[in-house]
Design a protein around this motif. Structure first.
Motif, mmCIF file in Angstrom:
data_model
loop_
_atom_site.group_PDB
_atom_site.id
_atom_site.type_symbol
_atom_site.label_atom_id
_atom_site.label_comp_id
_atom_site.label_asym_id
_atom_site.label_seq_id
_atom_site.Cartn_x
_atom_site.Cartn_y
_atom_site.Cartn_z
ATOM 1 N N LEU A 137 0.814 -1.214 0.000
ATOM 2 C CA LEU A 137 0.000 0.000 0.000
ATOM 3 C C LEU A 137 0.850 1.267 0.000
ATOM 4 O O LEU A 137 0.336 2.347 -0.327
ATOM 5 N N ALA A 138 2.124 1.142 0.357
ATOM 6 C CA ALA A 138 2.998 2.323 0.354
ATOM 7 C C ALA A 138 3.256 2.828 -1.058
ATOM 8 O O ALA A 138 3.569 4.007 -1.258
ATOM 9 N N ALA A 139 3.142 1.943 -2.049
ATOM 10 C CA ALA A 139 3.319 2.364 -3.438
ATOM 11 C C ALA A 139 2.029 2.989 -3.941
ATOM 12 O O ALA A 139 0.926 2.554 -3.585
ATOM 13 N N PRO A 140 2.111 4.012 -4.777
ATOM 14 C CA PRO A 140 0.897 4.666 -5.277
ATOM 15 C C PRO A 140 0.102 3.762 -6.208
ATOM 16 O O PRO A 140 0.670 2.999 -6.988
ATOM 17 N N ALA A 141 -1.216 3.849 -6.108
ATOM 18 C CA ALA A 141 -2.095 3.105 -7.013
ATOM 19 C C ALA A 141 -1.967 3.671 -8.427
ATOM 20 O O ALA A 141 -1.536 4.811 -8.613
ATOM 21 N N PRO A 142 -2.323 2.877 -9.453
ATOM 22 C CA PRO A 142 -2.210 3.377 -10.828
ATOM 23 C C PRO A 142 -2.867 4.736 -11.045
ATOM 24 O O PRO A 142 -2.309 5.592 -11.744
ATOM 25 N N LYS A 143 -4.027 4.984 -10.443
ATOM 26 C CA LYS A 143 -4.695 6.278 -10.638
ATOM 27 C C LYS A 143 -3.859 7.428 -10.093
ATOM 28 O O LYS A 143 -3.919 8.553 -10.614
#
Length: 410
Positions: free
Chosen positions: A389-395
């Motif tokens: 979850l620390a990585a940004p979501a595609p959006k």
């Protein structure tokens, strides 16, 4: 990523060659709600890929896997990547001067005029097409950056005076392709202007490249939810999957005794869901009452109600398990980064790893019981999920891409 770009109002097309490896490719692109562009080349690719596919399916097959215990394994990876590149983009086109896959992509890019080309790390034609039409371009990794690592090692070796003069093995197929469109070679042709990276930050290779992290979002295609998955199971559910390759685990006799393994679970209070093809189903015969054999079920449908997964170490399966916080028992079949991913999951306390050469029924049973009875593995799986979850979501990556396109577009 394509969905995120479309949702932000951008036009997106997915260009692909009609490779013989996946006959359902364009059907799958369309079913995902995306626009497909065919680059042709089916006959040419079938001919040029035949030796590479034969080598990949032979008992002594070489792979592009990196072995964390072998500092020289990048050389084997380099050799396999060279075979793949030469097969897809031969220096001398078969049957004439035209190169269907490359020419079709460049022609489409020049007509359609994209602002950004995202390309598979094994398809640098994306970079060629982007440069030919003035678009920005970046790689979208499917796993560890083996191409980036091998390229870094190759450059170090060529720049080391002690190694003597060495030729770049990737230039014989790449330079003619570039010259065809009036382009010269730059490292960005192989490594992109930047790279979208779906791997965990702690697991990535320490390379001096520009990476944009992206959260892994499992995608297994659409479909109706089977009735038996409408409710949560009364006992622990375990998924046994060999992934899309459907390869049997490599055991001492060349194949793991599936029937014996399933029989060993008959006295356990669990439900085993095994995805097997018709040949495997015929081989195992009648199964215990607590083993359900099916042809296929999307992982994003079954993992939310599962307590553990036994699999071959593929990136898609591993990533889905992390996303749904499921402990993993991994028997890594090394094709790309399976060994590295498996060890990382083990170190983080989210699973166990079994050496394919040493696996046996009793050991597999004991490891499985540990996974579903020891709470620490569920805790480790939750920790991996929090790290994801620390990585940004595609959006959330779309604005980053918009800024980078402004900076890099020709």
């Amino acid at each position: 990523m394509a969905w995120a770009l479309q949702a932000a109002g951008h036009e997106v097309v997915m260009a692909a060659s009609e490779a013989p490896v996946d006959p359902n490719l364009f059907k799958n692109i369309a079913s995902a709600g995306l626009t497909a562009v065919s680059l042709g080349g089916k006959e040419e690719l079938a001919e040029s890929l035949a030796p590479a596919l034969a080598a990949a399916n032979s008992p002594n097959r070489r792979t592009a896997a990196i072995d964390p215990d072998d500092e020289d394994s990048w050389r084997t990876c380099q050799a396999m990547l060279t075979v793949l590149f030469n097969a897809h983009y031969p220096p001398e086109p078969a049957g004439g001067d035209r190169r269907p896959v490359v020419d079709s992509l460049v022609e489409f890019a020049r007509d359609w005029r994209p602002d950004l080309v995202l390309w598979d790390p094994l398809a640098p034609t994306g970079a060629v097409a982007a440069r030919a039409c003035g678009a920005a371009h970046a790689r979208l990794l499917f796993g560890m950056d083996n191409v980036g690592l091998v390229r870094s090692k190759m450059r170090e070796e060529r720049e080391d005076p002690a190694s003597g003069p060495t030729e770049d093995p990737w230039m014989p197929w790449l330079e003619p392709m570039l010259e065809r469109y009036g382009l010269d070679f730059t490292e960005e042709t192989l490594l992109g202007q930047w790279t979208l990276d779906l791997t965990a930050a702690r697991m990535s290779y320490p390379l001096d490249l520009s990476y944009v992290p992206v959260r892994w979002i499992p995608y297994n295609g659409g479909g109706s939810l089977p009735k038996w998955l409408h409710t949560r199971p009364e006992r622990s559910r375990v998924v046994f999957t060999l992934g899309q390759t459907r390869r049997l685990f490599d055991g001492p006799q060349g194949g793991f005794p599936l029937r014996e393994f399933f029989d060993s679970l008959s006295d356990l209070d669990l439900e085993m869901v095994a995805t097997l093809n018709s040949d495997q189903l015929a081989a195992v015969g009648t199964l215990p009452d607590n083993v359900r054999a099916i042809g296929y079920v999307p992982l994003n449908q079954i993992l939310p109600t599962s307590s553990a997964v036994i699999h071959h170490g593929g990136g898609g399966t591993s990533g889905a398990c992390v996303a749904f916080q499921v402990p993993q028992l991994i028997v890594p079949i090394p094709l790309w980064d399976e060994n590295i991913v498996a060890r990382y999951i083990h170190r983080r306390g989210a699973g166990l790893v079994v050496d394919p050469a040493e696996m046996d029924v009793d050991g597999m049973r004991k490891d499985l019981v540990r996974l579903i009875t020891e709470p620490s593995f569920r805790t480790g799986a939750r920790d991996l999920y929090q790290g994801m979850l620390a990585a940004p979501a595609p959006k959330d990556v779309v604005p980053v891409l918009e800024r980078l396109v402004t900076e890099h577009r020709g």
